[in-house]
Motif scaffolding. Sequence first.
Motif, mmCIF file in Angstrom:
data_model
loop_
_atom_site.group_PDB
_atom_site.id
_atom_site.type_symbol
_atom_site.label_atom_id
_atom_site.label_comp_id
_atom_site.label_asym_id
_atom_site.label_seq_id
_atom_site.Cartn_x
_atom_site.Cartn_y
_atom_site.Cartn_z
ATOM 1 N N GLY A 83 0.696 -1.213 -0.230
ATOM 2 C CA GLY A 83 -0.169 0.138 0.380
ATOM 3 C C GLY A 83 0.406 1.128 -0.197
ATOM 4 N N GLU A 84 -0.203 2.547 -0.514
ATOM 5 C CA GLU A 84 0.854 3.219 -0.198
ATOM 6 C C GLU A 84 1.662 3.649 1.088
ATOM 7 O OE1 GLU A 84 -0.440 8.470 -0.103
ATOM 8 O OE2 GLU A 84 -1.977 6.806 -0.652
ATOM 9 N N ASN A 85 1.347 3.894 2.123
ATOM 10 C CA ASN A 85 2.279 3.647 2.906
ATOM 11 C C ASN A 85 2.378 2.672 4.293
ATOM 12 O OD1 ASN A 85 0.857 6.705 3.238
ATOM 13 N ND2 ASN A 85 -0.910 5.702 4.038
ATOM 14 N N SER A 86 3.122 1.622 3.246
ATOM 15 C CA SER A 86 3.258 0.255 3.436
ATOM 16 C C SER A 86 5.119 0.303 4.113
ATOM 17 C CB SER A 86 3.165 -0.652 2.471
ATOM 18 O OG SER A 86 4.586 -0.881 1.382
ATOM 19 N N LYS A 87 5.450 1.276 2.648
ATOM 20 C CA LYS A 87 6.916 1.371 3.738
ATOM 21 C C LYS A 87 7.169 1.663 5.369
ATOM 22 C CE LYS A 87 11.683 3.187 2.897
ATOM 23 N NZ LYS A 87 12.451 3.853 1.399
ATOM 24 N N GLU A 88 7.006 2.174 5.703
ATOM 25 C CA GLU A 88 6.953 3.080 6.994
ATOM 26 C C GLU A 88 5.976 1.903 8.152
ATOM 27 O OE1 GLU A 88 5.499 4.601 3.953
ATOM 28 O OE2 GLU A 88 7.200 6.413 3.954
ATOM 29 N N GLU A 89 5.112 1.743 7.695
ATOM 30 C CA GLU A 89 4.149 0.628 8.088
ATOM 31 C C GLU A 89 5.404 -0.500 8.826
ATOM 32 O OE1 GLU A 89 1.016 -0.814 11.017
ATOM 33 O OE2 GLU A 89 1.647 1.262 10.302
ATOM 34 N N ILE A 90 5.798 -1.294 7.558
ATOM 35 C CA ILE A 90 6.499 -1.927 7.438
ATOM 36 C C ILE A 90 8.370 -1.770 8.529
ATOM 37 C CG2 ILE A 90 8.232 -4.079 6.176
ATOM 38 C CD1 ILE A 90 6.577 -3.661 4.343
ATOM 39 N N LEU A 91 8.869 -1.006 7.987
ATOM 40 C CA LEU A 91 9.830 -0.357 9.370
ATOM 41 C C LEU A 91 8.872 -0.269 10.888
ATOM 42 C CD1 LEU A 91 11.589 2.555 7.265
ATOM 43 C CD2 LEU A 91 12.270 0.343 7.847
ATOM 44 N N LYS A 92 8.016 -0.171 11.170
ATOM 45 C CA LYS A 92 7.157 0.052 12.868
ATOM 46 C C LYS A 92 7.343 -0.770 13.023
ATOM 47 C CE LYS A 92 3.392 1.778 14.619
ATOM 48 N NZ LYS A 92 2.554 2.712 14.586
ATOM 49 N N ILE A 391 5.988 -11.265 2.464
ATOM 50 C CA ILE A 391 7.552 -11.384 3.081
ATOM 51 C C ILE A 391 8.588 -11.254 2.312
ATOM 52 C CG2 ILE A 391 9.249 -13.132 4.496
ATOM 53 C CD1 ILE A 391 7.588 -15.385 5.486
ATOM 54 N N TYR A 392 8.404 -11.277 1.092
ATOM 55 C CA TYR A 392 9.203 -10.682 0.225
ATOM 56 C C TYR A 392 9.494 -9.582 -0.142
ATOM 57 C CZ TYR A 392 12.159 -10.159 -4.439
ATOM 58 O OH TYR A 392 13.401 -9.327 -5.309
ATOM 59 N N LEU A 393 8.586 -8.743 0.052
ATOM 60 C CA LEU A 393 7.925 -7.168 -0.190
ATOM 61 C C LEU A 393 9.297 -6.539 1.554
ATOM 62 C CD1 LEU A 393 4.334 -6.619 -1.775
ATOM 63 C CD2 LEU A 393 7.059 -6.160 -2.754
ATOM 64 N N ILE A 394 8.971 -7.655 2.434
ATOM 65 C CA ILE A 394 8.971 -6.979 3.655
ATOM 66 C C ILE A 394 10.577 -7.001 3.711
ATOM 67 C CG2 ILE A 394 9.188 -7.359 6.504
ATOM 68 C CD1 ILE A 394 6.234 -8.943 6.194
ATOM 69 N N LEU A 395 10.686 -8.290 3.175
ATOM 70 C CA LEU A 395 12.216 -8.152 3.325
ATOM 71 C C LEU A 395 13.374 -7.045 2.111
ATOM 72 C CD1 LEU A 395 13.000 -11.824 3.068
ATOM 73 C CD2 LEU A 395 13.738 -10.695 5.022
ATOM 74 N N GLY A 396 12.690 -7.016 1.556
ATOM 75 C CA GLY A 396 13.150 -5.585 0.743
ATOM 76 C C GLY A 396 13.254 -4.480 1.496
ATOM 77 N N THR A 397 11.712 -3.623 1.947
ATOM 78 C CA THR A 397 11.861 -2.945 2.117
ATOM 79 C C THR A 397 12.876 -2.259 3.703
ATOM 80 O OG1 THR A 397 9.671 -2.811 1.913
ATOM 81 C CG2 THR A 397 10.266 -1.444 4.606
ATOM 82 N N LEU A 398 13.061 -3.501 4.168
ATOM 83 C CA LEU A 398 13.927 -4.137 5.597
ATOM 84 C C LEU A 398 15.847 -3.717 4.643
ATOM 85 C CD1 LEU A 398 12.702 -6.761 7.951
ATOM 86 C CD2 LEU A 398 12.581 -4.054 8.148
ATOM 87 N N ASN A 399 15.811 -4.588 3.574
ATOM 88 C CA ASN A 399 17.346 -4.358 2.814
ATOM 89 C C ASN A 399 17.368 -2.961 2.434
ATOM 90 O OD1 ASN A 399 19.191 -6.116 1.068
ATOM 91 N ND2 ASN A 399 18.154 -5.262 -0.592
ATOM 92 N N ASP A 400 16.452 -2.490 2.177
ATOM 93 C CA ASP A 400 16.213 -0.567 1.273
ATOM 94 C C ASP A 400 17.258 0.096 2.602
ATOM 95 O OD1 ASP A 400 15.772 -1.934 -1.050
ATOM 96 O OD2 ASP A 400 13.837 -1.111 -0.513
#
Length: 458
Positions: A83-92, A391-400
């Motif tokens: 989603g639009e704010n998924s990156k911030e939510e994943i990090l949180k 999980i792949y998207l989460i790992l990508g965000t954490l990798n970034d």
Amino acid sequence: MKIFKSILVSALLLFLLSACSNDSAKESNETEDKSTPGNEQTVKKERKEKAVNGNIKVEPLPTTYQELAELPIGKYYNMDTSGENSKEEILKVFSDLPDISGNPSEKELDYFYSELLKRMQQDYEGPENLINRLKFESLGSPENSDSRYQFKDNLNVIFIIDASGSMAQKIDGKEKMTSAKDSILNFVSKLPKDAKVGIRVYGHKGTGSDSDKALSCSSSELVYPISNFNEGEFQTALNKFSPSGWTPIGLALREAKNDLASFDGANNTNIVYLVSDGIDTCDDQPIEAAKDLYSSNISPIINVIGFDVDSEGQNQLKQIAAATEGIYNTVTNESELQKELDQLNNLADQWQEWLERGKQHYEGELISNDLEIFNYITEEYVKCEDESSNIYLILGTLNDAKFFNREAYEYLTKVNREYHEWIDNEISKFNEELKELNEQNYNEAINQLQEKYNVNTQ
């Protein structure tokens, strides 16, 4: 030394590739509040002291589909990772995972993946739940050796309805409690004239406050005694309660045993539907209460419906259904709830047909396995795909966000890919087995599935 060089080269390449975008965003990033929750620098700073302990114990991944289905549903299994704010939510949400920002060992990486998977674990459905579905849909078959699933002189259906405060929440602008009442009213209005129905409600007194817990946890009432449907009286019963307090599921199940005490299983086909939107909050041992009801001479079929329920509630409700060899199903809105009850209407009609034929050998057509098997396999494939991609998207965000180095990222994505390839393969194998069994009648298929399941779980 080779690892260090590899990391250095990877870091340099990442730097060159991201230089343009970093330069353009630099000015705005420098003015950003560094203390904002979910901010990458803040998150990384908070994680510096969260190194993985060298004495960690890595829980092995499941090796059978039964083991997979028994895993607790993850808290964030239905999280929107794109989603639009998924990156911030994943990090949180995932900032407190084990720190593997250095040079982690494979064991530490496996531990990290295991902890991430726990939070994203899907609600996989093992073959035992499919077996229970097939058994329920074969209700009334003269070939059914389990007397619980044979038609008797009387058909009784009792609904045990959650009236806790959370049932006041709205779905598509309509209160969950109102949706539940409307669906049940629509169901009972279609019942054969000789069938009986009852409604027990729980948690409808007091409020959700601690001061009212004792009152609410002792509240359960049979608002419509088990009897033939009378529209006016039934509507009056539904109007007696509204969403209010806590969730005493165990109490309601124990009281339901008293409600059905005069309807023994020898002469009655008894079906119990527990409808809840959450976990028992009264510590009154709902699983033990369900087992006691199931093993009594009432011999009921106990099915459980989770209505817009979270992962914690699903885990407990699935245990209640599993303990009583019943069906567990999650519905998210009124339409899905009505669809679930429509299946029960079909069985009630078959019972009426059996009754009108003077209880002669029942030759009615059973619902075909085809659609049930197709739905089961399709849903399991979707769960596997959703879990893997999330999980792949989460790992990508954490990798970034530089939570770990490139080598760690590649290892984790490899584990994720191989794990879900295994799940996909298990589903495919089970699908082939089901296709073969589908050529047989219901009872032969059920018996073979049951025999295989028993072997696998010994």
